[in-house]
Design an enzyme around this catalytic site. Sequence first.
Site, PDB file in Angstrom:
ATOM      1  N   LYS A  97     -10.458 -15.063   3.830  1.00 32.53           N
ATOM      2  CA  LYS A  97     -11.058 -14.134   4.795  1.00 32.53           C
ATOM      3  C   LYS A  97     -10.111 -12.966   5.021  1.00 32.53           C
ATOM      4  CE  LYS A  97     -12.799 -13.958   9.544  1.00 32.53           C
ATOM      5  NZ  LYS A  97     -12.951 -14.686  10.823  1.00 32.53           N
TER       6      LYS A  97
ATOM      7  N   LYS B  51      -6.172 -16.160   5.846  1.00 37.94           N
ATOM      8  CA  LYS B  51      -6.828 -15.294   6.835  1.00 37.94           C
ATOM      9  C   LYS B  51      -5.885 -14.144   7.165  1.00 37.94           C
ATOM     10  CE  LYS B  51      -9.102 -15.395  11.370  1.00 37.94           C
ATOM     11  NZ  LYS B  51      -9.417 -16.254  12.538  1.00 37.94           N
TER      12      LYS B  51
ATOM     13  N   CYS C 258      -5.471 -16.854  19.901  1.00 40.92           N
ATOM     14  CA  CYS C 258      -5.931 -18.109  19.294  1.00 40.92           C
ATOM     15  C   CYS C 258      -5.071 -19.301  19.661  1.00 40.92           C
ATOM     16  CB  CYS C 258      -5.983 -17.953  17.772  1.00 40.92           C
ATOM     17  SG  CYS C 258      -7.038 -16.586  17.231  1.00 40.92           S
TER      18      CYS C 258
END
Length: 325
Positions: A248, A195, A130
């Site tokens: 998440k 996350k 990422c």
Amino acid sequence: MTNDFKRHRRLRQTPSIRSMIRETHLNPEDFIFPLFVIEGAKDNNDVRSMPGVYQVAYDNLKEEIDEIVGLGLTSVIVFGVPEEKDPYGKEAYHDHGIVQESIRFIKEYAPELTVVADTCLCQYTDHGHCGVIRDGVIENDMSLELLAKTAVTQAKAGADIIAPSNMMDGFVAYIRKALDEEGYPNIPIMSYAVKYASAFYGPFRDAAHSAPQFGDRKAYQMDPANRLEAKREVASDLEEGADFLIVKPALSYLDIMRETRDNSNVPIVAYNVSGEYSMIKAAAKEGWVDEKAIVTEKLLSMKRAGADLIVTYHAKDMARWLKES
């Protein structure tokens, strides 16, 4: 016989009474449908590990949006599957990248639909991470520059909301500053604030072609064992200007969702992730569970835990079931 106890069953006797006092409700506008758009394809591709989910060819977007709007859904989150990848994920921030072009089309064709842009590099980098890699390490600050460029091109294309999912430190502040400086001060940020480095993401990586080519994402996504760390992440993102907070995954982290709700006053978004979706689809195919009942119960649990909105691959099915009820 004594009668000095509470009779809670009085309020459970009939369907109409149970409906009358029901505390938590699901509506089509609660759901954000994840939309994967693939570049260079003429036909939609099935995602084998996610029955009912497709990589949608850009040329088929009209039919896809017609179905989404026809079901009463009001928002989508757009992920891109590009033809080309490189070490810096250049297609993520290209003015005419697949996400940017998809956003333009959707906002022109169905302007009433709220379009959320997933802002990350992992689908666009050849290494699947990422951010930018230097000496085998994800370089935080260099990655922020590219993520900010991505957010600006998405806003320029017409995105209603920017949703950065990369978990780089400072990503909300950096993106907020870039949006403001480029003339987009009114575009909200839906931060993937909490996350976790979860085992529930596997099928998504099939859909987005985003599996890391080496190592894992544990150096930037959160340890599933940690609770207090989530509170620190939330506090940072709120201070930096986040307008929404995503938790998440959702199902295994309902405790975190409740704490996030109790400690913040911005909208909370549950991300009902791919592994949570695929397990139910697989069990339903075998006849082991009642799909409608278990999906409804699962989504209710997320709203009951504090979610205002739910990103879910079940959105189409749930919208149909709600119409039938």
